[in-house]
Design a protein around this motif. Sequence first.
Motif, PDB file in Angstrom:
ATOM      1  N   ALA A  18      -2.492  -5.743  -4.894  1.00  0.00           N
ATOM      2  CA  ALA A  18      -2.796  -7.168  -5.041  1.00  0.00           C
ATOM      3  C   ALA A  18      -1.622  -8.006  -4.562  1.00  0.00           C
ATOM      4  N   PHE A  19      -0.402  -7.573  -4.888  1.00  0.00           N
ATOM      5  CA  PHE A  19       0.781  -8.281  -4.374  1.00  0.00           C
ATOM      6  C   PHE A  19       0.739  -8.339  -2.851  1.00  0.00           C
ATOM      7  N   GLY A  20       0.359  -7.215  -2.265  1.00  0.00           N
ATOM      8  CA  GLY A  20       0.303  -7.165  -0.810  1.00  0.00           C
ATOM      9  C   GLY A  20      -0.698  -8.150  -0.249  1.00  0.00           C
ATOM     10  N   VAL A  21      -1.883  -8.202  -0.856  1.00  0.00           N
ATOM     11  CA  VAL A  21      -2.922  -9.123  -0.390  1.00  0.00           C
ATOM     12  C   VAL A  21      -2.421 -10.567  -0.494  1.00  0.00           C
ATOM     13  N   ILE A  22      -1.775 -10.864  -1.631  1.00  0.00           N
ATOM     14  CA  ILE A  22      -1.307 -12.233  -1.841  1.00  0.00           C
ATOM     15  C   ILE A  22      -0.254 -12.602  -0.796  1.00  0.00           C
ATOM     16  N   SER A  23       0.626 -11.660  -0.469  1.00  0.00           N
ATOM     17  CA  SER A  23       1.624 -11.948   0.562  1.00  0.00           C
ATOM     18  C   SER A  23       0.951 -12.352   1.873  1.00  0.00           C
ATOM     19  N   GLU A  24      -0.102 -11.644   2.228  1.00  0.00           N
ATOM     20  CA  GLU A  24      -0.813 -11.977   3.455  1.00  0.00           C
ATOM     21  C   GLU A  24      -1.473 -13.344   3.355  1.00  0.00           C
ATOM     22  N   ILE A  25      -2.205 -13.556   2.258  1.00  0.00           N
ATOM     23  CA  ILE A  25      -2.967 -14.796   2.121  1.00  0.00           C
ATOM     24  C   ILE A  25      -2.044 -16.005   2.129  1.00  0.00           C
ATOM     25  N   ILE A  26      -0.986 -15.931   1.310  1.00  0.00           N
ATOM     26  CA  ILE A  26      -0.094 -17.088   1.183  1.00  0.00           C
ATOM     27  C   ILE A  26       0.533 -17.426   2.533  1.00  0.00           C
ATOM     28  N   ALA A  27       0.987 -16.392   3.242  1.00  0.00           N
ATOM     29  CA  ALA A  27       1.653 -16.671   4.510  1.00  0.00           C
ATOM     30  C   ALA A  27       0.671 -17.208   5.547  1.00  0.00           C
ATOM     31  N   VAL A  28      -0.467 -16.552   5.684  1.00  0.00           N
ATOM     32  CA  VAL A  28      -1.397 -16.947   6.743  1.00  0.00           C
ATOM     33  C   VAL A  28      -1.975 -18.330   6.480  1.00  0.00           C
ATOM     34  N   HIS A  29      -2.352 -18.606   5.212  1.00  0.00           N
ATOM     35  CA  HIS A  29      -3.025 -19.867   4.945  1.00  0.00           C
ATOM     36  C   HIS A  29      -2.062 -21.018   4.696  1.00  0.00           C
TER      37      HIS A  29
ATOM     38  N   ILE B 296      10.500  -9.007  -0.576  1.00  0.00           N
ATOM     39  CA  ILE B 296       9.163  -8.637  -1.039  1.00  0.00           C
ATOM     40  C   ILE B 296       8.895  -7.172  -0.748  1.00  0.00           C
ATOM     41  N   ALA B 297       9.291  -6.734   0.455  1.00  0.00           N
ATOM     42  CA  ALA B 297       9.017  -5.346   0.835  1.00  0.00           C
ATOM     43  C   ALA B 297       9.736  -4.375  -0.096  1.00  0.00           C
ATOM     44  N   ILE B 298      11.025  -4.609  -0.278  1.00  0.00           N
ATOM     45  CA  ILE B 298      11.814  -3.670  -1.071  1.00  0.00           C
ATOM     46  C   ILE B 298      11.437  -3.762  -2.547  1.00  0.00           C
ATOM     47  N   SER B 299      11.051  -4.963  -2.997  1.00  0.00           N
ATOM     48  CA  SER B 299      10.695  -5.065  -4.409  1.00  0.00           C
ATOM     49  C   SER B 299       9.435  -4.262  -4.698  1.00  0.00           C
ATOM     50  N   SER B 300       8.548  -4.099  -3.704  1.00  0.00           N
ATOM     51  CA  SER B 300       7.385  -3.237  -3.917  1.00  0.00           C
ATOM     52  C   SER B 300       7.827  -1.816  -4.208  1.00  0.00           C
ATOM     53  N   VAL B 301       8.767  -1.337  -3.398  1.00  0.00           N
ATOM     54  CA  VAL B 301       9.244   0.030  -3.595  1.00  0.00           C
ATOM     55  C   VAL B 301      10.003   0.130  -4.922  1.00  0.00           C
ATOM     56  N   ALA B 302      10.794  -0.924  -5.220  1.00  0.00           N
ATOM     57  CA  ALA B 302      11.550  -0.913  -6.475  1.00  0.00           C
ATOM     58  C   ALA B 302      10.595  -0.845  -7.665  1.00  0.00           C
ATOM     59  N   ILE B 303       9.507  -1.607  -7.602  1.00  0.00           N
ATOM     60  CA  ILE B 303       8.538  -1.572  -8.695  1.00  0.00           C
ATOM     61  C   ILE B 303       7.967  -0.168  -8.828  1.00  0.00           C
ATOM     62  N   ALA B 304       7.681   0.458  -7.676  1.00  0.00           N
ATOM     63  CA  ALA B 304       7.124   1.810  -7.722  1.00  0.00           C
ATOM     64  C   ALA B 304       8.065   2.755  -8.447  1.00  0.00           C
TER      65      ALA B 304
ATOM     66  N   ILE C 134       0.842  -1.197   0.000  1.00  0.00           N
ATOM     67  CA  ILE C 134       0.000   0.000   0.000  1.00  0.00           C
ATOM     68  C   ILE C 134       0.879   1.250   0.000  1.00  0.00           C
ATOM     69  N   TYR C 135       1.991   1.184   0.719  1.00  0.00           N
ATOM     70  CA  TYR C 135       2.896   2.326   0.773  1.00  0.00           C
ATOM     71  C   TYR C 135       3.455   2.623  -0.613  1.00  0.00           C
ATOM     72  N   ALA C 136       3.941   1.577  -1.269  1.00  0.00           N
ATOM     73  CA  ALA C 136       4.493   1.768  -2.619  1.00  0.00           C
ATOM     74  C   ALA C 136       3.415   2.303  -3.563  1.00  0.00           C
ATOM     75  N   THR C 137       2.201   1.768  -3.415  1.00  0.00           N
ATOM     76  CA  THR C 137       1.094   2.239  -4.247  1.00  0.00           C
ATOM     77  C   THR C 137       0.853   3.728  -4.019  1.00  0.00           C
ATOM     78  N   SER C 138       0.853   4.118  -2.757  1.00  0.00           N
ATOM     79  CA  SER C 138       0.579   5.519  -2.446  1.00  0.00           C
ATOM     80  C   SER C 138       1.647   6.432  -3.020  1.00  0.00           C
ATOM     81  N   VAL C 139       2.889   5.955  -2.979  1.00  0.00           N
ATOM     82  CA  VAL C 139       3.968   6.767  -3.555  1.00  0.00           C
ATOM     83  C   VAL C 139       3.683   7.027  -5.028  1.00  0.00           C
ATOM     84  N   ILE C 140       3.240   5.984  -5.731  1.00  0.00           N
ATOM     85  CA  ILE C 140       2.936   6.180  -7.157  1.00  0.00           C
ATOM     86  C   ILE C 140       1.760   7.128  -7.317  1.00  0.00           C
ATOM     87  N   GLN C 141       0.743   6.948  -6.492  1.00  0.00           N
ATOM     88  CA  GLN C 141      -0.436   7.819  -6.608  1.00  0.00           C
ATOM     89  C   GLN C 141      -0.036   9.274  -6.440  1.00  0.00           C
TER      90      GLN C 141
END
Lengths: 163, 566, 237
Positions: free
Chosen positions: B287-298, B309-317, B225-232
Motif C-alpha cells: 500500500a505504501f508503494g501504491v501511495i508513492s506512485e499515486i501521490i507523485a503522479v497526481h 522512501i525506498a530504504i525505509s521499505s526495506v528497513a520496515i521489512a 513489493i520487493y520489501a514485501t517479498s522479502v518478508i513473505q
Amino acid sequence: MATTYIRGKQVEPEMEAPHHDVAPMSLYWKVFGALLVLTCLTVAVSYADLGKASLAVAMVVAVVKSTFVVMYFMHLKGDDRTFTFIFLSTLVFVGIFFGLTFADLSTRDAVNSEWGYHGWANEKGQIIERTAPAHGEGGHEAAAGHEAAPTEGHPSPEAAPTH
Amino acid sequence: MATTTVEGALAGAAHDHREPSYIQASSGLKAWLFTIDHKRIGMMYLASVWTFFFIAGALALLFRLELLTPNLDLLLHLVGGENAAMIHAKALDLYNKLFTLHGGLMVFAFIVPSIPASLGNFFLPLMLGAKDVAFPKLNLASYYLYVIGASVVVYAILGAGLDTGWTFYTPYSTTTGTAVTTATLGVFIMGFSSILTGLNFIVTIHKMRAPGMTWNRMPLFLWAIYATSVIQILATPVLAITLLLLVMERTLGIGIFDPAMGGDPVLFQHFFWFYSHPAVYIMILPAFGVISEIIAVHSKKHIFGYWAIAISSVAIAIISFLVWGHHMFVSGQSEFAAVLFSFLTFAVAVPTAIKVFSWVATLYKGSISFTTPMLYGLMFLFTFTIGGLTGIFLGALAVDVHLHDTYFVVAHFHYVMMGGTVVAFLGGIHHWWPKMTGRMYPETLGKICSVIIFIGFNLTFFPQFIAGTQGMPRRYATYVDQYTIYHELSTVGSLILGVGLFIVAIYLLVSMFKGKQASDNPWGGASLEWATQSPPIEHNFHDTPHVDTDPYNFPNIDRSASIGHH
Amino acid sequence: MTTTTAPHGGAAPPHGHDHDHPSFLAHHFDTPAQQEASAKMGMWVFLATEILMFSGLFLAYAIARWAYPEMVLEAHHHLSIPMGGVNTVVLITSSFTVAVGVRAAKIDNQKLLQWMLLATIFLAGCFLVVKYFEYSAKFEHGLLPGRFYTADYIAKDLTVPSPLGGPHTFFGIYFLMTGLHGVHVVLGMCVMTWIYLRARRGEFGPHFFTPVENVGLYWHLVDLVWIFLFPLLYLVK
C-alpha cells in the motif's frame, strides 16, 4: 542483430552460456574425505565426556561440515555473491527467531524472583511453592514448565530432586 | 491531458498499427485458466481477492447488524433450536464462527495477496520493462494454490465450523472440536502461494530489469513489493511450521504447547507472531508503494526523498521481525521481553513516519489534481496516520495492558488495514484501471464514492476507539448498555461503507465494457507501464525498453523523451 | 528516444528475438545466462524458506532441551547411533555424488552424469531403508510421539507419574524433525528421477545444466539439515 541485456547492462549477444569454472575432481574428493573424517570425529567426541562443552563441540563440527558443503558442493564460493547474501541473511533471521524467543523464555522468572515469589499457581489459583531449584545452576529452570499447573499429589520433575 | 507523454515502445509511435492487447491476444476460458501471462494472472487474482473481500465484508455487515443492540437478536433468528437456551448458545457459536471467517478470509485470502498478487503481478514486469515474471508457470501455480487454500478455509469454517479467531491460539485451538486441522491446511496452502509469489518477485526484480533500470530508477511501488517479498520469503515458512506443529499437537499430542505435558502455550504465540507480525507489513508495505506512485503522479511532482522512501521499505521489512512480542504483552511472556519488544516496536515507527513525511512533502507545491486515485491517496494519509499513531499507543507497554483485547485494537488495525491497505488498493485500482482494462472508470461517480467510503469508514471505526478506551472487549456478541451509542454509530457507518464499496464494484465492472476508451497514459505518468499501450500487448513491449532517467521525472517528460527502445 | 528501432520481420511477431533463442531458453528471457542466474537465484531463495521452516523445529528442539535437559539426555539413548551414523555417511556420500554429477554435466560427461544421478537416488533409497528400520524399532517399543507414547518412563529420575516434559516430547520432536526431513528426501528422489530421465534424453550439457544444479542445491540442503539433526538428536551429551 538483437542487442541483449542482463540486469540492466548491455552485453554481447552471445548465445553460449557464460564460462563456468569447473573445479578439479580432487577438490570434491578432498571435501568428501573431510566430511567423513568430521563425521567420525563428531561421533567419537560424543563418547568422550566433555560435559557442557559437548554441545558446543558438536555444533562447531556441524558448522564446519556445512561450511564445506555450502562452499564447495553448493559452489557458494566463487558464485554470485547475491547467493551468499541470501544464505547468510537467512541465518541472521533464524538468529532473530531464536534470540528473541529465548529472550522471553530465559527471563520468565526474573521479576518474580526479584520480588521473592518462587511459586506458581495451579488451576485452582492456589500458590504452590517451589521447593528446590531444578538444576542447581541458573538458566536451566524449566521455564516452560512454569506455565504448567501440576496436578496435586504429583510433583513436577522440577520439584523432585534430581541427581 | 496528453495522449502520449512518454515516447517509448508504443505500437502507435513506432509502428502504424496497434497490436492486439493481452486481453485480445487469445480468447476462451481455457486461454485464461491456463495462461502464464502475468497480466492475466494479475487480473484473475484481482477478481478472486475482490470476491473474498466481498464475502468477508458481507459477514462483517452481518455481525455489525447484530451488534446494533446490546443483546442477541438477529443471530437468534438465523439459528434453530429446541429451546431458548439452545438457540442462544447456537447464536453465540454462530457469532464466533462469523468473526473467525471474517478475520481468516480478510487476512489470508484478501489482504495478504491483495496488492502484491493482483497489482504487483500485473505491474511488476511492466514497470521493470520485462516481458514477464521470472517464473511464469510458478506464478500460475501459486494462483491455483491460493484458490485451493482459500476454498479449503471457507469450507473449514462454513462446512465444519471454526471458532478460534484467525490467530489459532493454543490451548483453545488444540482442544476445540472444530475444524482447526482443515483450516490450518488451507492457510498452509495459501502460505505456499504467498512464498512462491514472493520468490518470483524477488528473482524478477533482481534479474529481469530492463537496460538502464538500475535500483535507483525503480519505481517506489517496486521497492515496496520487493520489501514485501522479502518478508513473505522469510516469515511464511515459519507460519507453515507453526501450523504443522499445531496440527501435530492436535493429532499426536506432542506437548510442546500443552502445559499439562510440560509445554508452553505462549510458545505458540511466539511462533505464530514471528510470521504474523511481519505479515501485517506484507499487508501494508505494498500500500505504501501504491501511495508513492499515486501521490507523485497526481501531483506531477518528483517524489520527495526517493531513497528515504525506498530504504525505509526495506528497513520496515527488517525491523518487522524484531517486534512480534508486542502482541503478547499480557499473555505471560517475561517482563524483560515485554519491555524489549515495546522498545523495538517504537523503532518501526521511524521508517513509517519517514514515508508519511515524504509524501506530504511531495504534495507541497505540487500541481495536485483531485482525481479519484488522488482522493484515495489523501484519504490514506489521513486514515493511515490515525492507524499508525494509535499503533504507537498499543506499542507502549503500560498503555497496552489497559487497551489489550478491546475495541481500541480492533479500531487500530482496521484503520491500518482498511484505512491503509484497502484505501490504497482502491486508489491503485483506479490509478491503473485505464492501463489494466483500456477503459476509464466514471470519474465523478468515483469521486462521490470515495467520499462515501471515507465517511462510512471513519463512522464505523472511530467510535470503536472510544468504546475501546472505555473497556469494550473485542469478540463479544453482547455488551452492556453504556456502549450502545458507539455500536450504533459503528453499524450505521459500516452500512454506508458497504454501500460505497458496492457502488465502486458495480461501476468498475460496468466500465470494463462500457467505459470510455482510455489513452495510453491518461495521468502523464513517467514509469514504464505508461510507455506501452493500454491495455498492454501480450509481451508488454515491442522491444525491450531502455531507461535512462528516473520514474518521477515529470516536468521534463515531454522534452527529454527519456524512455525509448532499441 | 535513444536507440533505433529493431526491424520487425513480417507480420509483427510477439517479440523480436525468437530466431536466436536456443530451445531451452524460455520466451521471456533475453539470454541463457539471465535464465540460469534467475533459476539459480530462485533456488537459493527457496532454500532460504526451507532453512526458516526447519528453524522452527530446531527452535522447538532447543526449547525442549533447554527446559528438560535430563529428559532429552535420557530419551536419546533409545536412538541408535550406528544407524544414525550410517545414514549420515550415506547422505554425505549422496551429496558428493550429486556434486560430481553437476560437474559431469558441466564438462559434458553424459555417462558420468547419469550414473551419479542414479547413485544419488540409490543412496537416498538406502537412507530411507535405514530410516524404516529405525522407525519400526521405535514403534515396537512404544517410543512414539506425544499421547501415543507407551514405553515406560525411561530414567529413574523421570519415573514420576507427572508427564511434564516427559520423553514423549522428545520423541514427538524426533519424529517431526526426521519425518519432515524424510519427506524432503522422498521429494528429492522424485525430482532426481525426473532429472535423470531428462539427462538420459541428453538435455543437459555445458550450455544448459541449471536443473541439475538446482536439484543438487536442494539435495545439499537436505544433507545440511541432517548434518545438524544427527548430533542434536543422536549424540546428545
